[in-house]
Design a protein around this motif. Structure first.
Motif, PDB file in Angstrom:
ATOM      1  N   VAL A 110       0.840  -1.198   0.000  1.00  0.00           N
ATOM      2  CA  VAL A 110       0.000   0.000   0.000  1.00  0.00           C
ATOM      3  C   VAL A 110       0.877   1.251   0.000  1.00  0.00           C
ATOM      4  O   VAL A 110       0.627   2.202  -0.754  1.00  0.00           O
ATOM      5  CB  VAL A 110      -0.968   0.014   1.207  1.00  0.00           C
ATOM      6  N   LEU A 111       1.912   1.252   0.832  1.00  0.00           N
ATOM      7  CA  LEU A 111       2.802   2.410   0.906  1.00  0.00           C
ATOM      8  C   LEU A 111       3.451   2.702  -0.444  1.00  0.00           C
ATOM      9  O   LEU A 111       3.456   3.856  -0.908  1.00  0.00           O
ATOM     10  CB  LEU A 111       3.879   2.179   1.971  1.00  0.00           C
ATOM     11  N   LEU A 112       4.003   1.683  -1.089  1.00  0.00           N
ATOM     12  CA  LEU A 112       4.654   1.895  -2.382  1.00  0.00           C
ATOM     13  C   LEU A 112       3.664   2.341  -3.456  1.00  0.00           C
ATOM     14  O   LEU A 112       3.963   3.229  -4.260  1.00  0.00           O
ATOM     15  CB  LEU A 112       5.380   0.626  -2.824  1.00  0.00           C
ATOM     16  N   THR A 113       2.486   1.750  -3.456  1.00  0.00           N
ATOM     17  CA  THR A 113       1.466   2.124  -4.433  1.00  0.00           C
ATOM     18  C   THR A 113       1.014   3.564  -4.215  1.00  0.00           C
ATOM     19  O   THR A 113       0.898   4.339  -5.172  1.00  0.00           O
ATOM     20  CB  THR A 113       0.258   1.166  -4.352  1.00  0.00           C
ATOM     21  N   ALA A 114       0.767   3.939  -2.969  1.00  0.00           N
ATOM     22  CA  ALA A 114       0.345   5.308  -2.661  1.00  0.00           C
ATOM     23  C   ALA A 114       1.451   6.314  -2.982  1.00  0.00           C
ATOM     24  O   ALA A 114       1.180   7.421  -3.466  1.00  0.00           O
ATOM     25  CB  ALA A 114      -0.067   5.414  -1.199  1.00  0.00           C
ATOM     26  N   THR A 115       2.701   5.932  -2.741  1.00  0.00           N
ATOM     27  CA  THR A 115       3.823   6.817  -3.074  1.00  0.00           C
ATOM     28  C   THR A 115       3.899   7.033  -4.582  1.00  0.00           C
ATOM     29  O   THR A 115       4.048   8.172  -5.051  1.00  0.00           O
ATOM     30  CB  THR A 115       5.151   6.232  -2.538  1.00  0.00           C
ATOM     31  N   PHE A 116       3.770   5.964  -5.341  1.00  0.00           N
ATOM     32  CA  PHE A 116       3.784   6.071  -6.797  1.00  0.00           C
ATOM     33  C   PHE A 116       2.615   6.936  -7.277  1.00  0.00           C
ATOM     34  O   PHE A 116       2.784   7.798  -8.154  1.00  0.00           O
ATOM     35  CB  PHE A 116       3.734   4.677  -7.433  1.00  0.00           C
ATOM     36  N   ALA A 117       1.437   6.735  -6.692  1.00  0.00           N
ATOM     37  CA  ALA A 117       0.270   7.531  -7.072  1.00  0.00           C
ATOM     38  C   ALA A 117       0.493   9.010  -6.758  1.00  0.00           C
ATOM     39  O   ALA A 117       0.098   9.890  -7.525  1.00  0.00           O
ATOM     40  CB  ALA A 117      -0.979   7.011  -6.352  1.00  0.00           C
ATOM     41  N   THR A 118       1.147   9.285  -5.636  1.00  0.00           N
ATOM     42  CA  THR A 118       1.438  10.667  -5.259  1.00  0.00           C
ATOM     43  C   THR A 118       2.401  11.304  -6.257  1.00  0.00           C
ATOM     44  O   THR A 118       2.221  12.465  -6.651  1.00  0.00           O
ATOM     45  CB  THR A 118       2.014  10.722  -3.832  1.00  0.00           C
ATOM     46  N   VAL A 119       3.415  10.570  -6.678  1.00  0.00           N
ATOM     47  CA  VAL A 119       4.367  11.089  -7.669  1.00  0.00           C
ATOM     48  C   VAL A 119       3.646  11.392  -8.987  1.00  0.00           C
ATOM     49  O   VAL A 119       3.822  12.469  -9.575  1.00  0.00           O
ATOM     50  CB  VAL A 119       5.532  10.092  -7.887  1.00  0.00           C
ATOM     51  N   ILE A 120       2.821  10.447  -9.447  1.00  0.00           N
ATOM     52  CA  ILE A 120       2.061  10.672 -10.689  1.00  0.00           C
ATOM     53  C   ILE A 120       1.124  11.868 -10.519  1.00  0.00           C
ATOM     54  O   ILE A 120       1.015  12.716 -11.415  1.00  0.00           O
ATOM     55  CB  ILE A 120       1.268   9.408 -11.091  1.00  0.00           C
ATOM     56  N   GLY A 121       0.457  11.958  -9.375  1.00  0.00           N
ATOM     57  CA  GLY A 121      -0.418  13.104  -9.114  1.00  0.00           C
ATOM     58  C   GLY A 121       0.344  14.422  -9.147  1.00  0.00           C
ATOM     59  O   GLY A 121      -0.126  15.416  -9.708  1.00  0.00           O
ATOM     60  N   ALA A 122       1.535  14.435  -8.571  1.00  0.00           N
ATOM     61  CA  ALA A 122       2.356  15.653  -8.579  1.00  0.00           C
ATOM     62  C   ALA A 122       2.764  16.016 -10.004  1.00  0.00           C
ATOM     63  O   ALA A 122       2.714  17.188 -10.395  1.00  0.00           O
ATOM     64  CB  ALA A 122       3.589  15.459  -7.699  1.00  0.00           C
ATOM     65  N   ILE A 123       3.149  15.014 -10.790  1.00  0.00           N
ATOM     66  CA  ILE A 123       3.536  15.257 -12.190  1.00  0.00           C
ATOM     67  C   ILE A 123       2.373  15.873 -12.965  1.00  0.00           C
ATOM     68  O   ILE A 123       2.565  16.731 -13.831  1.00  0.00           O
ATOM     69  CB  ILE A 123       4.029  13.952 -12.850  1.00  0.00           C
ATOM     70  N   ILE A 124       1.158  15.464 -12.644  1.00  0.00           N
ATOM     71  CA  ILE A 124      -0.020  15.973 -13.348  1.00  0.00           C
ATOM     72  C   ILE A 124      -0.477  17.312 -12.780  1.00  0.00           C
ATOM     73  O   ILE A 124      -0.752  18.257 -13.526  1.00  0.00           O
ATOM     74  CB  ILE A 124      -1.162  14.928 -13.289  1.00  0.00           C
ATOM     75  N   PHE A 125      -0.564  17.416 -11.457  1.00  0.00           N
ATOM     76  CA  PHE A 125      -1.175  18.602 -10.848  1.00  0.00           C
ATOM     77  C   PHE A 125      -0.250  19.815 -10.747  1.00  0.00           C
ATOM     78  O   PHE A 125      -0.712  20.945 -10.891  1.00  0.00           O
ATOM     79  CB  PHE A 125      -1.731  18.270  -9.454  1.00  0.00           C
ATOM     80  N   ILE A 126       1.028  19.615 -10.483  1.00  0.00           N
ATOM     81  CA  ILE A 126       1.916  20.765 -10.285  1.00  0.00           C
ATOM     82  C   ILE A 126       1.968  21.668 -11.522  1.00  0.00           C
ATOM     83  O   ILE A 126       1.773  22.885 -11.392  1.00  0.00           O
ATOM     84  CB  ILE A 126       3.312  20.328  -9.798  1.00  0.00           C
ATOM     85  N   PRO A 127       2.179  21.133 -12.721  1.00  0.00           N
ATOM     86  CA  PRO A 127       2.169  22.034 -13.884  1.00  0.00           C
ATOM     87  C   PRO A 127       0.817  22.719 -14.109  1.00  0.00           C
ATOM     88  O   PRO A 127       0.766  23.897 -14.484  1.00  0.00           O
ATOM     89  CB  PRO A 127       2.504  21.114 -15.060  1.00  0.00           C
ATOM     90  N   ALA A 128      -0.267  21.989 -13.868  1.00  0.00           N
ATOM     91  CA  ALA A 128      -1.602  22.583 -14.056  1.00  0.00           C
ATOM     92  C   ALA A 128      -1.837  23.715 -13.060  1.00  0.00           C
ATOM     93  O   ALA A 128      -2.369  24.772 -13.424  1.00  0.00           O
ATOM     94  CB  ALA A 128      -2.677  21.505 -13.924  1.00  0.00           C
ATOM     95  N   LEU A 129      -1.440  23.509 -11.813  1.00  0.00           N
ATOM     96  CA  LEU A 129      -1.603  24.557 -10.797  1.00  0.00           C
ATOM     97  C   LEU A 129      -0.662  25.724 -11.080  1.00  0.00           C
ATOM     98  O   LEU A 129      -1.030  26.893 -10.898  1.00  0.00           O
ATOM     99  CB  LEU A 129      -1.369  23.984  -9.401  1.00  0.00           C
ATOM    100  N   TRP A 130       0.554  25.410 -11.508  1.00  0.00           N
ATOM    101  CA  TRP A 130       1.514  26.466 -11.858  1.00  0.00           C
ATOM    102  C   TRP A 130       0.938  27.346 -12.963  1.00  0.00           C
ATOM    103  O   TRP A 130       0.981  28.564 -12.897  1.00  0.00           O
ATOM    104  CB  TRP A 130       2.834  25.834 -12.297  1.00  0.00           C
ATOM    105  N   HIS A 131       0.399  26.692 -13.975  1.00  0.00           N
ATOM    106  CA  HIS A 131      -0.202  27.421 -15.109  1.00  0.00           C
ATOM    107  C   HIS A 131      -1.383  28.275 -14.626  1.00  0.00           C
ATOM    108  O   HIS A 131      -1.567  29.414 -15.091  1.00  0.00           O
ATOM    109  CB  HIS A 131      -0.631  26.448 -16.195  1.00  0.00           C
ATOM    110  N   LEU A 132      -2.183  27.748 -13.737  1.00  0.00           N
ATOM    111  CA  LEU A 132      -3.348  28.469 -13.237  1.00  0.00           C
ATOM    112  C   LEU A 132      -2.944  29.731 -12.466  1.00  0.00           C
ATOM    113  O   LEU A 132      -3.547  30.789 -12.635  1.00  0.00           O
ATOM    114  CB  LEU A 132      -4.176  27.551 -12.320  1.00  0.00           C
ATOM    115  N   PHE A 133      -1.921  29.632 -11.617  1.00  0.00           N
ATOM    116  CA  PHE A 133      -1.547  30.739 -10.754  1.00  0.00           C
ATOM    117  C   PHE A 133      -0.481  31.667 -11.329  1.00  0.00           C
ATOM    118  O   PHE A 133      -0.401  32.833 -10.943  1.00  0.00           O
ATOM    119  CB  PHE A 133      -1.087  30.209  -9.388  1.00  0.00           C
ATOM    120  N   PHE A 134       0.347  31.165 -12.230  1.00  0.00           N
ATOM    121  CA  PHE A 134       1.493  31.968 -12.672  1.00  0.00           C
ATOM    122  C   PHE A 134       1.542  32.234 -14.171  1.00  0.00           C
ATOM    123  O   PHE A 134       2.488  32.842 -14.651  1.00  0.00           O
ATOM    124  CB  PHE A 134       2.805  31.316 -12.221  1.00  0.00           C
TER     125      PHE A 134
END
Length: 135
Positions: A110-134
C-alpha cells in the motif's frame, strides 16, 4: 426480524450465476468501506482528486492516469485488508512473527502504491496549478 447483514443460510458452494457473484462482490466492497478507515480516506481523496482535476480542466489522458492510480491504491488497500483478515483468521489474533511479516509486507504494498500515485499526481497537478496561478 431477520438481519440483512448475514445470509440466513450461509453459502458454502461456488457462485452459480453472474448476479450471485456480483451480489457477493458488492457486499465485499460495502463491508470494506464500512470497516476499513484507510479505504474511506482513500475514497475521500479520490473525490477531491477528481473534483480538482475537473476544475483544472485536465486532459482525458491525465484523467486516465489519475483513475489508474486511484484504482491501484484502492486495490492495494483491499488486498491489504484481505491479508490482515486471513492472518487474523489463521492466527486467531495471537502474535506470530511470520504473521507480522505478512501484515508488514502487505502494508508495504500500500505504501509503495500510494507513493507512486502521489508522484504521478504531482507530475499531473503541479504544472496545471503552476499554469493556473502563474501563467
Amino acid at each position: 426480524m431477520v438481519s440483512h447483514d448475514k445470509p440466513h443460510k450461509p453459502q458454502t458452494d461456488k457462485n452459480h450465476t453472474f448476479w450471485q457473484s456480483l451480489k457477493h462482490a458488492t457486499r465485499g466492497v460495502h463491508f470494506a468501506i464500512a470497516h476499513e478507515k484507510n479505504l474511506r480516506r482513500d475514497v475521500s481523496f479520490t473525490i477531491i482528486v477528481f473534483v480538482v482535476a475537473y476544475l483544472l480542466k485536465l486532459s482525458r489522458y491525465n484523467f486516465l492516469w489519475l483513475a489508474l492510480m486511484v484504482f491501484l491504491v484502492i486495490q492495494a488497500e483491499l488486498w491489504n485488508s484481505v491479508a490482515e483478515y486471513l492472518v487474523d483468521l489463521t492466527t486467531k489474533h495471537q502474535y506470530d512473527y511470520l504473521a507480522k511479516i505478512i501484515k508488514d509486507l502487505s502494508a508495504g504494498i500500500v505504501l509503495l502504491t500510494a507513493t507512486f500515485a502521489t508522484v504521478i499526481g504531482a507530475i499531473i497537478f503541479i504544472p496545471a496549478l503552476w499554469h493556473l496561478f502563474f501563467a
